[in-house]
Structures are given as C-alpha cells and as structure tokens.
Write an enzyme that holds these catalytic residues in place. Structure first.
Site, short mmCIF file in Angstrom:
data_model
loop_
_atom_site.label_atom_id
_atom_site.label_comp_id
_atom_site.label_asym_id
_atom_site.label_seq_id
_atom_site.Cartn_x
_atom_site.Cartn_y
_atom_site.Cartn_z
CB ALA A 7 -40.73 -7.28 16.34
N GLY A 36 -37.23 -4.93 13.02
CA GLY A 36 -36.74 -4.47 14.32
C GLY A 36 -35.25 -4.72 14.49
CD GLU A 91 -37.85 -0.56 13.52
OE1 GLU A 91 -38.31 -1.63 13.95
OE2 GLU A 91 -38.52 0.48 13.42
CD GLU A 109 -40.36 -3.61 9.76
OE1 GLU A 109 -39.90 -3.43 8.60
OE2 GLU A 109 -39.69 -3.43 10.79
C1 3H9 Z 1 -40.94 -6.03 13.04
O1 3H9 Z 1 -39.76 -6.18 13.18
C2 3H9 Z 1 -41.72 -4.89 13.59
C3 3H9 Z 1 -40.85 -3.78 14.11
O2 3H9 Z 1 -40.56 -2.87 13.08
C4 3H9 Z 1 -41.55 -3.01 15.17
C5 3H9 Z 1 -42.00 -3.76 16.37
C6 3H9 Z 1 -42.55 -2.87 17.47
N1 3H9 Z 1 -40.62 -13.61 14.64
O3 3H9 Z 1 -38.52 -18.41 7.47
P1 3H9 Z 1 -37.85 -19.51 8.16
C7 3H9 Z 1 -39.44 -18.20 12.70
S1 3H9 Z 1 -41.89 -7.16 12.22
C8 3H9 Z 1 -40.93 -14.84 15.09
O4 3H9 Z 1 -38.33 -20.89 7.89
P2 3H9 Z 1 -35.43 -18.96 6.74
C9 3H9 Z 1 -40.30 -18.90 11.67
O5 3H9 Z 1 -41.66 -18.87 12.03
C10 3H9 Z 1 -40.74 -8.41 11.74
N2 3H9 Z 1 -40.56 -15.97 14.46
O6 3H9 Z 1 -36.27 -19.46 7.98
C11 3H9 Z 1 -39.73 -20.28 11.69
O7 3H9 Z 1 -40.23 -20.93 12.83
P3 3H9 Z 1 -40.46 -22.49 12.84
C12 3H9 Z 1 -39.94 -8.02 10.58
C13 3H9 Z 1 -39.86 -15.84 13.34
O8 3H9 Z 1 -34.01 -19.19 7.09
C14 3H9 Z 1 -38.24 -20.05 11.94
O9 3H9 Z 1 -38.15 -18.74 12.51
N3 3H9 Z 1 -39.15 -9.15 10.14
C15 3H9 Z 1 -39.52 -14.59 12.82
O10 3H9 Z 1 -35.98 -19.55 5.49
C16 3H9 Z 1 -37.41 -20.09 10.68
O11 3H9 Z 1 -37.98 -19.22 9.72
C17 3H9 Z 1 -39.59 -10.00 9.19
O12 3H9 Z 1 -40.64 -9.84 8.64
C18 3H9 Z 1 -39.91 -13.43 13.53
N4 3H9 Z 1 -39.60 -12.20 13.12
O13 3H9 Z 1 -35.70 -17.40 6.65
C19 3H9 Z 1 -38.68 -11.16 8.89
N5 3H9 Z 1 -38.82 -14.76 11.67
O14 3H9 Z 1 -39.13 -23.10 12.53
C20 3H9 Z 1 -39.46 -12.43 8.93
C21 3H9 Z 1 -38.74 -16.10 11.50
O15 3H9 Z 1 -40.99 -22.78 14.19
N6 3H9 Z 1 -38.63 -13.60 8.74
N7 3H9 Z 1 -39.36 -16.75 12.49
O16 3H9 Z 1 -41.46 -22.75 11.74
C22 3H9 Z 1 -38.15 -13.98 7.54
O17 3H9 Z 1 -38.31 -13.32 6.53
C23 3H9 Z 1 -37.40 -15.28 7.45
O18 3H9 Z 1 -37.79 -16.05 8.56
C24 3H9 Z 1 -35.86 -15.14 7.49
C25 3H9 Z 1 -35.22 -16.55 7.66
C26 3H9 Z 1 -35.40 -14.51 6.18
C27 3H9 Z 1 -35.42 -14.31 8.66
#
Ligand code: 3H9
Length: 690
Positions: free
Chosen positions: A63, A102, A105, A125
């Site tokens: 998400a 998500g 999901e 999450e």
């Molecule tokens: C969810 O899914 C809830 C659902 O179950 C239910 C919903 C109803 N959203 O980390 P990076 C941005 S909760 C928005 O430096 P990497 C991040 O801020 C979600 N933005 O890259 C950054 O922005 P900026 C569950 C996001 O390659 C840019 O992307 N998912 C999101 O080192 C690059 O990020 C997670 O918890 C997001 N979901 O790592 C995964 N994700 O460049 C969270 C990233 O402007 N994400 N951004 O600063 C991560 O763990 C890492 O970002 C990922 C990439 C491994 C994906």
C-alpha cells in the site's frame, strides 16, 4: 503523466504491466488503473486470462504508506483484491522482484503466482505497527498453512523465490522470460480446470494445535506489540470463521492499528530514515568519489571498531598507529573481537580470515598516502588533531576525504590547517562502532558536496544510517544527551535515586537508564571529558573520586557484587548523594516518576529545537533518526521530536516553563523555536514544509 498500467493482449492473454516508480506502491491512481485493467480483461471476449506484471525495482512494495490517514479513495485495496479474487477469468501474477505487504496481498488474490529468480515475497506490515489489511492474514494461511503464515507475518522479512514456492505461497519459479512463462501458466489455467480461489481453500490451514503452540511462543511480543497480538488473532480467525468474516475481523484490527500512536511513530520513522538520506544542499546526482582503500588512524576501541566496519564491507583498510607495539595491540584487539564472534557462532572462521586479510596494521601517517578516505580516531585533543590533519594534507593524494571521528571537537578548526577544507568533514561513529548503526556526518563550513556524498555513500556501504549534521559541541546526539545527563544529575541532587531515574527511562522504552549505562561504560570516561572541557557533575565526580568507576570496579552508581551485570542499590551511594546535595545547597524532596521522565526527555526536545534553529540538523526527522539509531530511543515512540509533536508542543512548552520556574535553571526555558511553534499550535513536523 506516464501510463501507470499498460494493457495489451498477446495470443488471447491480457497482460497488465504496472509502472509506478520508484517502487510501484499501490497509490489511489495505481489501484484505479489496475482495477480498470481487470475489468477490461473480464469484459473483453478475446481475453481468456490475465497476467499482472510490473516494471522497476519491485513488483509492488505494498500500500502507499503516504496515503495512510487520508480519506479512503475507491477502489480501495480491499475492493481491488476482491475484484481479483472474483474475476471470471484466471489471473496470474508475474513477480520479478519484491512483492511486499499489499503487493503480496494482490498476488495472493490472483489464481496463481509465477516468480522470477529474484522475486521475494513478504508481509512486512508489523514493522510499521500494522498487519496485512487486505485479506493477507486470511489468504496466507490458506496457501502456506497457519504456522508458516504466522511466522512470515510476525518476522516481517520476505522469503526468497525458491523458499516461497516450497512454502506453497507461489506456484513456480520461471528461469527464462517471466512474463512469457506467466502467460503460458495463465493459458493452461484458462484451458484446463481452474483451481479454487485462495479464499475458498480452507483445507490448507494445517493443525490448530501446532498453530496455538506457535502463538504461545509469541506471548512476550504480543504483550508489548499490539500488531503481533492482532496477527495471532486474525490467523486464529481462519480456523474459527468463514473467509468473509475473517476479512472483516482483519479489517477492524487493521483500522485500529492504523490509528494507534505506535504505528504512526513507526511510519514516521520509515519516512524520516529515507528523508535523512537526502542531504540538504547537495544537488541530487552529485557523484560520490570511489573509496577503494581506507585508512583509520588509531586502533583504540573506536579505531579498531571503525576498521572492522570497513573490513566487514569488503574494503581494504590500513590501521595506522604511532609505533609498532601499539599497532600490534590494535590488530590483536580486532582479532579478539572477531574471535569472540566466531565463538558465539555469529561469524565463520573463513569470514574472520577474509576480514582480517583486509586489515593491515602500519606505523606513521605516511602510510595513509594511497587511501581514498582517512578516518582519524585518535585522542580527543584538538591541537594533536590539527597537527595530524596538517600532515594528512601533505601526505595524502588530492581528493582523499579526510574525516575525524571526534565526538565534540571543532571540525572547522581541523579543516583550517589543511589546503583542502572542501575534503574535510566529521564521521562520528558510535560505540561499539562495528555494531551501532548511527553515523553522524559532520558538515564543516567548507565541506564540498562531493565529500559529503562520498561519506554518506560509504556510510551506507558500511551498513550505517548516515545523518548529516553541522559543527557544534557534541553535534546532534551528544549535545542532546548532555541535557539529559545534566538533568539526571540534578534529579539525584533534588531527591531522586539512581534507580528511580533509570526506571523512568526503561519504563518509557529505553533498554537502559543513564546510570546503569554509565556504570557499564565506566564513570571515568565522562569524568575525563568533564576535566578537559570544564563540565560539572558533582555526584558522578564524587563517585569517581571514591574509586567507584562502574561495573569494572564492581561499584559505581550501583553495586555489582561478584561481577554481577545488573546492579543493586547501594546505601553508600544514597549517603554520598545526600552529602553532595547539602554541599551544593540543594534541599531534597520526593519526586514522582512523571516529573523525572519529563525532566529527562523534555530538555532534550528543547535542545533539539535549538539545534534546528541553528541549522545543525536540517530536519526534525534527522534528529529522530540520530536518537533511534545511536541511542536506542524506542522506535515505537518515533524519536524525540516526533514524541514532542505527538504529545503537543504547547504541553511541552508549558511543562518546560514550569521546570524553569521551579528550579531557576534557565536552560529549561522553552527555546524560541519551540515557544513559537507552540504558540502557533504547530508541531516540528510543520517545519518540513518550510
Ligand atoms: C501495506 O501494504 C498495508 C496493507 O497490508 C493493507 C492496506 C490496506 N509506500 O526504501 P527505499 C518510497 S503497508 C510509499 O529508499 P529501496 C520511499 O519512501 C506497506 N512509499 O528503496 C522512498 O521514497 P523517496 C507494506 C514507499 O530500494 C522510495 O520509495 N510494505 C513505499 O532501498 C524508495 O524507497 C512495506 O512496508 C510504500 N509502501 O527499498 C514496504 N515503499 O525516494 C516498505 C517505499 O521519496 N518499503 N516507498 O525517499 C520498503 O521496505 C523498501 O522501500 C523497499 C525498497 C524494500 C520496497
């Protein structure tokens, strides 16, 4: 705007390709575009099945976290997932990279999942204080069994492709063209017998008893982390209620957690850490210099730890000492630390040998000549450091970044003795340097963008969290810590016991209180700094003078009988405090835990406000990142500045004014920035917008 979902039909199979850089987060716009693609595939008689693929570094990162807290926009993720689940035609997810939260999901709501070799599948999450909120807690157990699904959710770490298939979470790993393989898989499903949607596969849950046994193991975490308790309850619901009711149960838990201040704090941390990586004033695209070889000056506790950081990252490092004996001792110190890791089983013998092979002991600053980066970690003596920097300027090649690991001295003064102040900065590691994640990068007046970018890049390579700060006594972390330490001392004089002060902070969520920590580190360390800098701490000084140096002498603020690691209160210390208090003219009184906590934490916030006002930290979030990674501030409280915002700055300002009046200590008076924001009804976070 580029197309978020490209839809094409190839040989009767629809292919929807997502492209929402940087990570394909499921923003409202992406959800709408994907929802349309699903409906389009369903409506098009020439389409027999649908493949969902994605471009970029992730399949779908989940998400869009930045949309949390905003009014829901249709189609919601739940609606999108329901559309996939109920799609009249088979849908195959072609997952080339990470499918998280998500994102997984969405994939689990498809009929099948085909993975590329670099795919990884996870439900992270819980790390944001949440749980999978779009059917994940109901579908994962039906695919991989309740025990494995619970483990996946509470760990929050993704499974690599092969393990995901073995666990039943995905159907196959395709070696060649992933989308072609997914199309073939989809065609097979369209032609043959279509498998039941995951939502209808109740037979896959496994044993209830084994699930309850796994849940019981998590009792400790479930008590402290509401999201863990909710994960357990939601997986249990798979056994106890039909799928649709389970989804409603999960939704209610998700919404409750979304509103919990602990999740808000963890989400703040997620973005603050990513923001901190962007260095204010350094243009995007500034190229860091290549660091092929490093040198560390000094092989004491800090120098040795820093050298290990380089070796651990595979970077050859020369550890430079003043004489051969000191050099040999330094190398032995490093070997001993690696040896302890091998004994504990956290490092293999081969890894130890490989790392030791990258570390070379040597004597004399001339041996820094071929280094691309030098980190000075000698005594905290400015004159000595200035001499060292002048020599480094002479012996190192042009472009070498010259860094000091000082924890409080003036980097500008070191830069001023060189002919290349643009290459000089601070790289302040935290002890133990090979363990602690924080790296304060100190930007001096003339430090160049390239040098800053180089230090930040190397920091990340060393697996640190770099935060750029400005020059001042103690930089961000220690400058704020000094305020806390000062109040901790004052509280002793005013009537609190060391145990009460420590309990206030451990109750808040710190792993250790300040006095237990000082006993562990040794009281002589702070004493030496105070002697060098004219600081004052009458209780701690009296303890040192009485030979109580902490755990190493079996007595400090506490007693450590027979080398115990946990101290017990010592009546002698109470007597000593009373004596010092009366010599200082302080009348002692009973102080309650709330006051103790506020006296410790709020002056730090106040100092944080001064730090922001002076531009020593660029953003309030940077201060939070410092405290989270360098001082074990509890992540679920989001860092001192987030804590203050969550509590409300007018409350903080009022409390500080009260303390200033009560104690006569004007340093407790709200800083101008704090007072202004409080008066305007704003928080520190409002500063981000400028
Ligand atoms: C969810 O899914 C809830 C659902 O179950 C239910 C919903 C109803 N959203 O980390 P990076 C941005 S909760 C928005 O430096 P990497 C991040 O801020 C979600 N933005 O890259 C950054 O922005 P900026 C569950 C996001 O390659 C840019 O992307 N998912 C999101 O080192 C690059 O990020 C997670 O918890 C997001 N979901 O790592 C995964 N994700 O460049 C969270 C990233 O402007 N994400 N951004 O600063 C991560 O763990 C890492 O970002 C990922 C990439 C491994 C994906």
């Amino acid at each position: 705007m580029a197309e978020l979902v490209r839809f094409e039909v190839v040989d009767g199979i629809g292919v929807a390709t997502l492209s929402n850089p940087p990570v394909n987060a499921l923003s409202a716009a992406l959800r709408a575009a994907l929802f349309d693609a699903v409906k389009r595939a369903e409506a098009d008689a020439s389409v027999r099945a649908l493949v969902i693929a994605a471009e970029g570094r992730t399949f779908i990162a989940g998400a869009d976290i930045s949309e949390f807290g905003k009014p829901p926009a249709s189609p919601t993720l739940a609606e999108l997932v329901a559309a996939l689940d109920g799609c009249a035609k088979p849908v195959v997810a072609a997952i080339h990279a990470a499918a998280l939260g998500g994102g997984l999901e969405v994939a689990m709501a498809c009929t099948a999942r085909v993975l590329g070799p670099k795919a990884s599948l996870g439900l992270p999450e819980v790390k944001l204080g949440l749980l999978p909120g779009s059917g994940g807690t109901q579908r994962a157990p039906r695919l991989m069994g309740a025990v494995a699904a619970l483990k996946l959710m509470v760990a929050g770490d993704p499974l690599p492709a092969k393990a995901a298939v073995e666990a039943g979470l995905a159907d196959a790993v395709a070696e060649g063209d992933l989308v072609a393989a997914a199309r073939a898989h989809a065609a097979g499903l369209a032609d043959g017998k279509r498998s039941k949607p995951v939502s209808a596969r109740d037979e896959g849950l496994g044993s209830r008893e084994e699930f309850e046994a796994e849940a019981a193991k998590l009792a400790g975490r479930a008590k402290d982390e509401p999201q863990i308790a909710d994960c357990i309850a939601c997986v249990r619901a798979c056994f106890d209620m039909p799928f649709v009711d389970g989804v409603a149960f999960e939704r209610a838990a998700f919404l409750r957690l979304l509103d919990d201040p602990r999740s808000k704090a963890l989400r703040h941390v997620f973005f603050a850490e990513r923001e901190a990586a962007k260095i204010a004033g350094v243009p995007a695209g500034t190229k860091p210099r290549e660091v092929k070889r490093a040198a560390v000056l000094g092989s004491g506790t800090m120098g040795a730890g820093i050298a290990m950081c380089f070796a651990n990252a595979g970077i050859p490092v020369r550890v430079i000492e003043t004489d051969a004996a000191a050099s040999a001792r330094g190398i032995e110190r490093i070997r001993g630390t690696y040896e302890a890791s091998v004994k504990r089983g956290s490092l293999t013998g081969e890894a130890r040998d490989a790392r030791m092979a990258l570390i070379e002991g040597s004597v004399g600053l001339e041996s820094a000549a071929d280094a691309d980066l030098v980190v000075e970690a000698i005594f905290e003596d400015l004159d000595l450091k200035k001499q060292v920097f002048a020599t480094l300027d002479r012996v190192t090649k042009p472009g070498t970044v010259l860094a000091s690991n000082t924890s409080y001295l003036d980097i500008d003064a070191m830069a001023a003795v060189t002919s290349r102040p643009g290459d000089v900065l601070g790289m302040h590691f935290f002890s133990p340097a090979n363990v602690m994640k924080l790296l304060e990068i100190v930007r001096a007046r003339h430090t160049s963008p390239e040098a800053l970018a180089t230090a930040a890049e190397i920091g990340r390579k060393l697996k640190k969290v770099p935060v750029v700060v400005g020059v001042c006594f103690g930089f961000v972390g220690n400058r704020m810590l000094a305020q806390r330490s000062r109040q901790a001392e004052r509280l002793l004089l005013e009537g609190a016991s060391p145990a009460q002060v420590d309990a206030a902070l451990t109750g808040f969520g710190f792993k250790m209180g300040p006095f237990a920590m000082t006993d562990l580190a040794g009281l002589d360390i702070g004493w030496r700094v105070r002697k060098a800098t004219g600081g004052r701490a009458p209780v701690a000084d009296a303890l040192v003078e009485a030979g109580r140096l902490g755990q190493k002498t079996q007595k400090g603020f506490y007693l450590y009988p027979q080398g115990a690691r946990t101290g017990v209160a010592d009546p002698d210390v109470d007597a000593l405090i009373e004596k010092v208090a009366s010599a200082e003219g302080v009348t002692r009184r009973a102080i309650d835990g709330d006051e103790i906590l506020d006296r410790l934490v709020l002056p730090m916030v106040n100092e944080g406000a001064r730090i922001l006002e002076e531009g020593i930290a660029a953003r309030p979030g940077d201060i939070d990142v410092v405290w989270l990674n360098g001082y074990n501030w509890p992540a679920w409280r989001g860092g001192p500045m987030h804590y203050a915002d969550a509590r409300g700055l007018s409350d903080i300002a009022a409390r500080l004014s009260q303390f200033a009046d009560q104690t006569g200590d004007e340093s407790l008076r709200p800083a101008p920035l704090l007072a202004r924001l409080a008066a305007e009804g704003k928080g520190f976070a409002s500063l981000k917008a400028g």
